[in-house]
Design an enzyme around this catalytic site. Structure first.
Site, PDB file in Angstrom:
ATOM      1  N   LYS A 170       0.862  -1.184   0.000  1.00  0.00           N
ATOM      2  CA  LYS A 170       0.000   0.000   0.000  1.00  0.00           C
ATOM      3  C   LYS A 170       0.901   1.237   0.000  1.00  0.00           C
ATOM      4  O   LYS A 170       1.510   1.582   1.009  1.00  0.00           O
ATOM      5  CB  LYS A 170      -0.900   0.047   1.231  1.00  0.00           C
ATOM      6  CG  LYS A 170      -1.924   1.171   1.123  1.00  0.00           C
ATOM      7  CD  LYS A 170      -2.454   1.641   2.444  1.00  0.00           C
ATOM      8  CE  LYS A 170      -1.525   2.569   3.172  1.00  0.00           C
ATOM      9  NZ  LYS A 170      -1.210   3.826   2.459  1.00  0.00           N
ATOM     10  N   GLY A 221       7.814   5.128   7.753  1.00  0.00           N
ATOM     11  CA  GLY A 221       6.992   6.318   7.905  1.00  0.00           C
ATOM     12  C   GLY A 221       7.199   6.917   9.279  1.00  0.00           C
ATOM     13  O   GLY A 221       8.261   6.733   9.881  1.00  0.00           O
ATOM     14  N   THR A 223       6.849   7.893  13.343  1.00  0.00           N
ATOM     15  CA  THR A 223       6.841   7.113  14.582  1.00  0.00           C
ATOM     16  C   THR A 223       5.411   6.904  15.114  1.00  0.00           C
ATOM     17  O   THR A 223       5.075   5.781  15.512  1.00  0.00           O
ATOM     18  CB  THR A 223       7.774   7.769  15.617  1.00  0.00           C
ATOM     19  OG1 THR A 223       9.089   7.819  15.033  1.00  0.00           O
ATOM     20  CG2 THR A 223       7.838   6.992  16.914  1.00  0.00           C
ATOM     21  N   THR A 225       2.636   6.573  13.481  1.00  0.00           N
ATOM     22  CA  THR A 225       2.002   5.523  12.672  1.00  0.00           C
ATOM     23  C   THR A 225       2.619   4.163  13.004  1.00  0.00           C
ATOM     24  O   THR A 225       1.913   3.145  13.074  1.00  0.00           O
ATOM     25  CB  THR A 225       2.145   5.841  11.167  1.00  0.00           C
ATOM     26  OG1 THR A 225       1.574   7.120  10.919  1.00  0.00           O
ATOM     27  CG2 THR A 225       1.437   4.806  10.310  1.00  0.00           C
ATOM     28  N   GLY A 226       3.922   4.138  13.234  1.00  0.00           N
ATOM     29  CA  GLY A 226       4.584   2.892  13.629  1.00  0.00           C
ATOM     30  C   GLY A 226       3.973   2.317  14.899  1.00  0.00           C
ATOM     31  O   GLY A 226       3.736   1.108  15.005  1.00  0.00           O
ATOM     32  N   GLU A 243      10.696   1.216  10.118  1.00  0.00           N
ATOM     33  CA  GLU A 243      11.718   2.248   9.870  1.00  0.00           C
ATOM     34  C   GLU A 243      11.030   3.581  10.056  1.00  0.00           C
ATOM     35  O   GLU A 243      10.242   3.996   9.205  1.00  0.00           O
ATOM     36  CB  GLU A 243      12.258   2.137   8.436  1.00  0.00           C
ATOM     37  CG  GLU A 243      12.987   0.846   8.137  1.00  0.00           C
ATOM     38  CD  GLU A 243      14.358   0.748   8.779  1.00  0.00           C
ATOM     39  OE1 GLU A 243      14.786   1.722   9.448  1.00  0.00           O
ATOM     40  OE2 GLU A 243      14.989  -0.303   8.631  1.00  0.00           O
ATOM     41  N   CYS A 277      14.884  10.326   5.802  1.00  0.00           N
ATOM     42  CA  CYS A 277      14.784   9.883   7.204  1.00  0.00           C
ATOM     43  C   CYS A 277      16.102  10.103   7.928  1.00  0.00           C
ATOM     44  O   CYS A 277      16.123  10.594   9.047  1.00  0.00           O
ATOM     45  CB  CYS A 277      14.334   8.436   7.275  1.00  0.00           C
ATOM     46  SG  CYS A 277      15.300   7.335   6.264  1.00  0.00           S
ATOM     47  N   GLU A 374      11.862  16.433  14.387  1.00  0.00           N
ATOM     48  CA  GLU A 374      12.299  16.132  13.021  1.00  0.00           C
ATOM     49  C   GLU A 374      11.640  17.127  12.063  1.00  0.00           C
ATOM     50  O   GLU A 374      10.419  17.173  11.971  1.00  0.00           O
ATOM     51  CB  GLU A 374      11.858  14.709  12.670  1.00  0.00           C
ATOM     52  CG  GLU A 374      12.136  14.357  11.244  1.00  0.00           C
ATOM     53  CD  GLU A 374      11.676  12.952  10.878  1.00  0.00           C
ATOM     54  OE1 GLU A 374      10.637  12.504  11.388  1.00  0.00           O
ATOM     55  OE2 GLU A 374      12.378  12.318  10.076  1.00  0.00           O
TER      56      GLU A 374
HETATM   57  P1  NAD Z   1       3.103   8.508   7.719  1.00  0.00           P
HETATM   58  O1  NAD Z   1       3.376   7.690   8.895  1.00  0.00           O
HETATM   59  O2  NAD Z   1       2.124   9.610   7.828  1.00  0.00           O
HETATM   60  O3  NAD Z   1       2.569   7.620   6.519  1.00  0.00           O
HETATM   61  C1  NAD Z   1       3.300   6.536   6.004  1.00  0.00           C
HETATM   62  C2  NAD Z   1       2.365   5.495   5.457  1.00  0.00           C
HETATM   63  O4  NAD Z   1       1.550   4.970   6.501  1.00  0.00           O
HETATM   64  C3  NAD Z   1       1.399   5.979   4.389  1.00  0.00           C
HETATM   65  O5  NAD Z   1       1.300   4.960   3.405  1.00  0.00           O
HETATM   66  C4  NAD Z   1       0.100   6.124   5.154  1.00  0.00           C
HETATM   67  O6  NAD Z   1      -1.044   5.982   4.322  1.00  0.00           O
HETATM   68  C5  NAD Z   1       0.186   4.973   6.128  1.00  0.00           C
HETATM   69  N1  NAD Z   1      -0.601   5.128   7.352  1.00  0.00           N
HETATM   70  C6  NAD Z   1      -0.996   6.284   7.950  1.00  0.00           C
HETATM   71  N2  NAD Z   1      -1.665   6.006   9.094  1.00  0.00           N
HETATM   72  C7  NAD Z   1      -1.676   4.651   9.230  1.00  0.00           C
HETATM   73  C8  NAD Z   1      -2.182   3.753  10.220  1.00  0.00           C
HETATM   74  N3  NAD Z   1      -2.815   4.196  11.310  1.00  0.00           N
HETATM   75  N4  NAD Z   1      -1.970   2.439  10.049  1.00  0.00           N
HETATM   76  C9  NAD Z   1      -1.300   1.977   8.984  1.00  0.00           C
HETATM   77  N5  NAD Z   1      -0.822   2.769   8.000  1.00  0.00           N
HETATM   78  C10 NAD Z   1      -1.006   4.094   8.123  1.00  0.00           C
HETATM   79  O7  NAD Z   1       4.528   9.019   7.262  1.00  0.00           O
HETATM   80  P2  NAD Z   1       4.871   9.966   6.028  1.00  0.00           P
HETATM   81  O8  NAD Z   1       4.399  11.337   6.422  1.00  0.00           O
HETATM   82  O9  NAD Z   1       4.414   9.366   4.770  1.00  0.00           O
HETATM   83  O10 NAD Z   1       6.471   9.910   6.004  1.00  0.00           O
HETATM   84  C11 NAD Z   1       7.275  10.785   6.739  1.00  0.00           C
HETATM   85  C12 NAD Z   1       7.890  10.088   7.919  1.00  0.00           C
HETATM   86  O11 NAD Z   1       8.510   8.882   7.514  1.00  0.00           O
HETATM   87  C13 NAD Z   1       8.994  10.882   8.584  1.00  0.00           C
HETATM   88  O12 NAD Z   1       8.818  10.839   9.984  1.00  0.00           O
HETATM   89  C14 NAD Z   1      10.265  10.151   8.216  1.00  0.00           C
HETATM   90  O13 NAD Z   1      11.340  10.277   9.103  1.00  0.00           O
HETATM   91  C15 NAD Z   1       9.802   8.760   8.108  1.00  0.00           C
HETATM   92  N6  NAD Z   1      10.679   7.983   7.235  1.00  0.00           N
HETATM   93  C16 NAD Z   1      11.509   7.068   7.815  1.00  0.00           C
HETATM   94  C17 NAD Z   1      12.397   6.350   7.030  1.00  0.00           C
HETATM   95  C18 NAD Z   1      13.325   5.328   7.645  1.00  0.00           C
HETATM   96  O14 NAD Z   1      13.895   4.526   6.930  1.00  0.00           O
HETATM   97  N7  NAD Z   1      13.492   5.299   8.952  1.00  0.00           N
HETATM   98  C19 NAD Z   1      12.415   6.543   5.657  1.00  0.00           C
HETATM   99  C20 NAD Z   1      11.557   7.484   5.103  1.00  0.00           C
HETATM  100  C21 NAD Z   1      10.674   8.191   5.900  1.00  0.00           C
END
Ligand code: NAD
Length: 470
Positions: A170, A221, A223, A225-226, A243, A277, A374
């Site tokens: 997704k 994505g 933290t 959401t993680g 990640e 990231c 961040e």
């Molecule tokens: P995000 O967490 O908003 O979204 C990422 C993904 O998660 C999207 O596909 C989104 O649709 C999905 N999502 C959102 N809510 C969800 C939920 N409750 N359950 C499951 N999936 C859900 O992040 P973003 O804004 O797309 O990305 C930016 C962030 O990602 C920054 O904090 C960045 O540091 C981090 N990032 C980390 C790495 C790494 O390798 N550590 C790499 C790239 C980006």
């Protein structure tokens, strides 16, 4: 571009969504394409297709699976220009950077396809023969962000497939289009159901995290959401690779060669307009070299061309979406209110598009949001320090622990200090450099598990201990 051109992919077929959503061009702020939107029923269909495809895919010799992945790389390569143009449009990055991202995916696929799960023998010469095998998990769900949409999809999917899993991906609803194209291309080389794509945001991501038919989620994505994925995934004890966000500190020691390090620090802070990231997000600089380095970085930032992805003069693109743009602008305002001074940049351009100049911020310290949080955007806060031990303590006083670096002409001294940074990757006189054969992952709240290399491949497997009588 219509949603017919960007369908879901379920069971080896392009499938229309039950709805559609607009994808915005960050250089204009206007919608330029419609993308198919999946329902939770369609997610169920995708998971069913992946479960049905799993046994045959897992039983295929790994050499054959690897050959298919290499064929996918060749097919992507033959369409690199077209994919880069689409990626640049939806993500915002300059066309040349988008070519670089697609080129990086090719490199990553080819290097990853050469990895093999290790079979180890343990135990002594007495008693049973004990072997450690690596078995695929089943169905892997991949949830990706919008900063490097294609590259990160490949990081998730290729080791998962190589290890014998089937996949449901997704992509971020901000940048789904190029990923959907790549899934379609990959399906020309895979049996039906091995690699499926659905779309949507929180609802579908949440449903994936809870889904009893998905054995593992790999997520890149934020933290928060993680954490949500971890909570939801508890239902069937999902395996997780997370990640997450980073707020990487770089510490510049007094003996650093300012002219030599400035271009590398600049690249590691502002690449992809800071939407990386493991970018440098806090720069701690010793007072003896602070002003010289800050001035040099500001000079480079002021000279950089920020513009639309399809403008050949652009070196840096806009922020990818309105929310991120507003967030970065708010951090800049907050920093100014706290007494911070921008040597260059610091003010958003007035539309259209989400353009923010490369910005160098001084006279700030820990406690100011632009340092503590961040930014994920083109603001580099520079913090002046007196004692390297104090800089180290401040660097570590953050919940994030993705990467960190120390910069010095004395490599041994720098390496000793770097190893005391509480993060998953540390560099000396370098930052952000990654490789498909070297594990990468976050400490503390920057994640769980690693990607890349043998350790990364292992995360898509279940360790099985096999005892055989002698
Ligand atoms: P995000 O967490 O908003 O979204 C990422 C993904 O998660 C999207 O596909 C989104 O649709 C999905 N999502 C959102 N809510 C969800 C939920 N409750 N359950 C499951 N999936 C859900 O992040 P973003 O804004 O797309 O990305 C930016 C962030 O990602 C920054 O904090 C960045 O540091 C981090 N990032 C980390 C790495 C790494 O390798 N550590 C790499 C790239 C980006």
């Amino acid at each position: 571009m219509s949603d017919q051109e960007f369908p879901l992919f379920i069971g080896g077929k392009a499938v229309p969504g039950t709805g559609s959503f607009a994808v915005i061009d960050p250089a204009t702020g206007e919608a330029f394409a419609e993308c198919a939107l999946a329902s939770t029923d369609q997610l169920d269909e995708a998971v069913d297709a992946a479960r049905a495809a799993f046994p045959a895919w897992a039983a295929m010799p790994i050499e054959d699976r690897a050959a298919r992945l290499l064929a996918i790389a060749d097919a992507i390569e033959s369409r690199q220009g077209e994919l880069a143009a689409l990626l640049s449009r939806e993500q915002g990055k300059p066309r040349k950077s988008a070519m670089g991202e697609i080129g990086g995916t090719l490199y990553w696929i080819r290097a990853t396809a050469a990895l093999r799960p290790a079979i180890e023998r343990v135990g002594g010469s007495e008693g049973p023969i004990v072997e450690l095998h690596r078995r695929p998990l089943g169905v892997v769900g991949s949830i990706t962000p919008w900063n490097f949409p294609v590259m990160i999809a490949i990081w998730h999917v290729i080791p998962a497939l190589l290890a014998g899993n089937s996949v449901v991906i997704k992509p971020s609803p901000n940048t789904p289009l190029t990923t959907l194209r790549v899934v379609a291309i990959a399906n020309e080389h895979l049996s039906a159901g091995v690699f499926n794509a659905v779309t949507g945001d929180v609802e579908i991501g949440g449903a994936m995290s809870r889904h009893p038919g998905i054995d593992k989620i790999v997520f890149t994505g934020s933290t928060p959401t993680g954490r949500a994925i971890m909570r939801e995934g508890a239902a069937n004890l999902k395996r997780l690779t997370l990640e997450l966000g980073g707020n990487d500190a770089a510490i510049v020691l007094p003996d650093a060669d300012v002219d030599a390090i400035a271009p590398r620090i600049f690249a590691a802070a502002f690449g992809n307009s800071g939407q990386v990231c493991a970018a440098i997000k806090r720069l701690y600089v010793h007072e003896s070299v602070h002003d010289a380095l800050a001035a040099r970085l500001a000079e480079m930032a002021a000279a950089a061309t920020v513009g639309a992805g399809d403008d050949p003069d652009s070196q840096f693109g806009p922020l990818q979406n309105r929310k991120q743009f507003d967030y970065v602008a708010a951090l800049a305002d907050d920093a100014r209110a706290a007494g911070g001074r921008f040597l260059t940049g610091g003010t958003a351009t007035t539309g259209p598009g989400y353009f923010f100049p490369l910005s160098v911020l001084v006279d700030v310290t820990d406690g100011v949001r632009a340092v503590d949080e961040e930014q994920f955007g083109p603001i580099l806060p520079i913090v002046r320090y007196h004692d390297p031990e104090d800089a180290l303590a401040r660097a570590n006083a953050n919940d994030n622990g993705l990467g960190g670096s120390v910069w010095s002409s004395d490599v041994e001294r720098a390496a000793a200090l770097a190893q005391r940074l509480q993060c998953g990757s540390v560099w000396v006189n370098d930052h952000s450099t990654i490789s498909p054969t070297i594990p990468f992952g976050g400490a503390k709240q920057s994640g769980i598990g690693v990607e890349f290399g043998q350790h990364g491949l292992d995360e898509y497997t279940q360790l099985q201990t096999v005892r055989i009588p002698r």
